[in-house]
Design a protein around this motif. Structure first.
Motif, short mmCIF file in Angstrom:
data_model
loop_
_atom_site.label_atom_id
_atom_site.label_comp_id
_atom_site.label_asym_id
_atom_site.label_seq_id
_atom_site.Cartn_x
_atom_site.Cartn_y
_atom_site.Cartn_z
N ILE A 7 0.87 -1.19 0.00
CA ILE A 7 0.00 0.00 0.00
C ILE A 7 0.90 1.23 0.00
O ILE A 7 1.82 1.34 0.81
CB ILE A 7 -0.91 0.05 1.25
N LEU A 9 0.51 5.20 0.49
CA LEU A 9 -0.36 6.32 0.87
C LEU A 9 0.17 7.55 0.15
O LEU A 9 1.29 8.00 0.41
CB LEU A 9 -0.31 6.52 2.39
N PHE A 23 0.29 11.37 8.46
CA PHE A 23 0.44 10.31 7.45
C PHE A 23 1.35 9.21 7.99
O PHE A 23 1.12 8.03 7.73
CB PHE A 23 1.01 10.90 6.16
N LEU A 26 -0.75 7.27 10.34
CA LEU A 26 -1.66 6.42 9.55
C LEU A 26 -0.93 5.19 9.03
O LEU A 26 -1.44 4.06 9.12
CB LEU A 26 -2.23 7.24 8.39
N THR A 69 -1.38 -1.12 -4.15
CA THR A 69 -2.55 -0.25 -4.18
C THR A 69 -2.15 1.13 -3.69
O THR A 69 -1.63 1.28 -2.58
CB THR A 69 -3.69 -0.82 -3.31
N VAL A 71 -3.32 4.65 -2.42
CA VAL A 71 -4.49 5.27 -1.80
C VAL A 71 -4.23 6.78 -1.67
O VAL A 71 -3.36 7.18 -0.90
CB VAL A 71 -4.78 4.67 -0.40
N VAL A 73 -4.46 10.06 -0.14
CA VAL A 73 -4.93 10.60 1.14
C VAL A 73 -5.20 12.08 0.92
O VAL A 73 -4.46 12.96 1.33
CB VAL A 73 -3.92 10.33 2.27
N PHE A 74 -6.28 12.31 0.19
CA PHE A 74 -6.76 13.64 -0.14
C PHE A 74 -8.24 13.68 0.27
O PHE A 74 -8.89 12.64 0.31
CB PHE A 74 -6.69 13.88 -1.66
N PHE A 75 -8.76 14.87 0.54
CA PHE A 75 -10.18 14.96 0.86
C PHE A 75 -11.03 14.84 -0.39
O PHE A 75 -12.02 14.15 -0.42
CB PHE A 75 -10.48 16.26 1.60
N SER A 104 -7.11 3.62 -5.58
CA SER A 104 -8.45 3.79 -5.00
C SER A 104 -8.90 5.24 -5.18
O SER A 104 -8.13 6.09 -5.61
CB SER A 104 -8.43 3.43 -3.52
N THR A 105 -10.14 5.52 -4.84
CA THR A 105 -10.59 6.91 -4.81
C THR A 105 -10.02 7.58 -3.56
O THR A 105 -9.53 6.90 -2.65
CB THR A 105 -12.14 7.02 -4.82
N ALA A 106 -10.09 8.89 -3.50
CA ALA A 106 -9.54 9.65 -2.37
C ALA A 106 -10.25 9.26 -1.07
O ALA A 106 -11.47 9.02 -1.06
CB ALA A 106 -9.71 11.15 -2.62
N VAL A 107 -9.49 9.18 0.02
CA VAL A 107 -10.06 8.73 1.30
C VAL A 107 -11.22 9.62 1.75
O VAL A 107 -12.15 9.15 2.40
CB VAL A 107 -9.00 8.67 2.43
N GLY A 108 -11.17 10.91 1.39
CA GLY A 108 -12.22 11.84 1.82
C GLY A 108 -13.56 11.61 1.15
O GLY A 108 -14.56 12.22 1.52
N GLU A 109 -13.60 10.73 0.16
CA GLU A 109 -14.87 10.38 -0.50
C GLU A 109 -15.58 9.25 0.23
O GLU A 109 -16.74 8.94 -0.07
CB GLU A 109 -14.61 9.93 -1.95
#
Lengths: 126, 126
Positions: A7, A9, A23, A26, A69, A71, A73-75, A104-109
């Protein structure tokens, strides 16, 4: 059998080194939750901090990852995610054609992330 | 008796209007959780989007808020939060001396938020 699943980030980066602290926390929490055998968890930055995404991906490939993957880490899914990131991902895939590089899509979604942020906001203004 | 306690979600802003969507969802969820009588929930942006923080605060004051809590919807406490935000908050306090204007730490510093993001990352790389 599939090799380790890494992963990365992917964060924006900033001039202030302290910006990276959440981060790093995280990443540490993810390593705890996954266990070392699942694969490496590392950070990468769009700008102002290192490593950049190609370097982080190359390090995971050298480490034996067969799937990585990314990921964000944006809103939100702004220009950095919609426009800059796909170009960088294509570079990474071209450099490592035998490795599956997902994003993946942004974590904020994510609804659970939004719920946790809403809970935090509520506790600030009770 | 204290008047309504407003919340201003303070975000970075971006050129792409779709970038604001998660913040709008967050604001909508907070309004649901608090109920309308608790106070207004609004968004403000550091750059590239409107309103800015002074305009959002002024609107809440005009709306009758006696306390306003600004919540930085940022992952880390970088230069924008450590350097730019305190200057803007001082401007807001000088403009509205009768209103108590508070500010929380960035949402990304909260343990529950980090836990929710870690859970999301895990689900992306199972």
């Amino acid at each position: 059998m599939m090799g380790p699943h890494g992963i990365v980030l992917f964060a924006h980066g900033a001039r202030d080194v302290r910006w990276a602290e959440p981060f790093e926390r995280l990443a540490a929490r993810l390593r705890e939750l996954r266990g070392a055998s699942a694969g490496t968890v590392s950070l990468a930055f769009l700008e102002l901090m290192t490593p950049d995404l190609p370097a982080a991906v190359a390090a995971q490939v050298a480490d034996g990852a067969s799937v990585i993957t990314v990921v964000p880490v944006f809103f939100g899914q702004g220009g950095h995610i919609r426009r800059d990131l796909p170009v960088i991902l294509d570079q990474c895939r071209a450099a490592h054609p035998s490795v599956e590089i997902r994003c993946s899509t942004a974590v904020g979604e994510d609804a659970d992330v939004i719920e946790a942020i809403a809970g935090y906001c509520l506790r600030q203004a009770f």
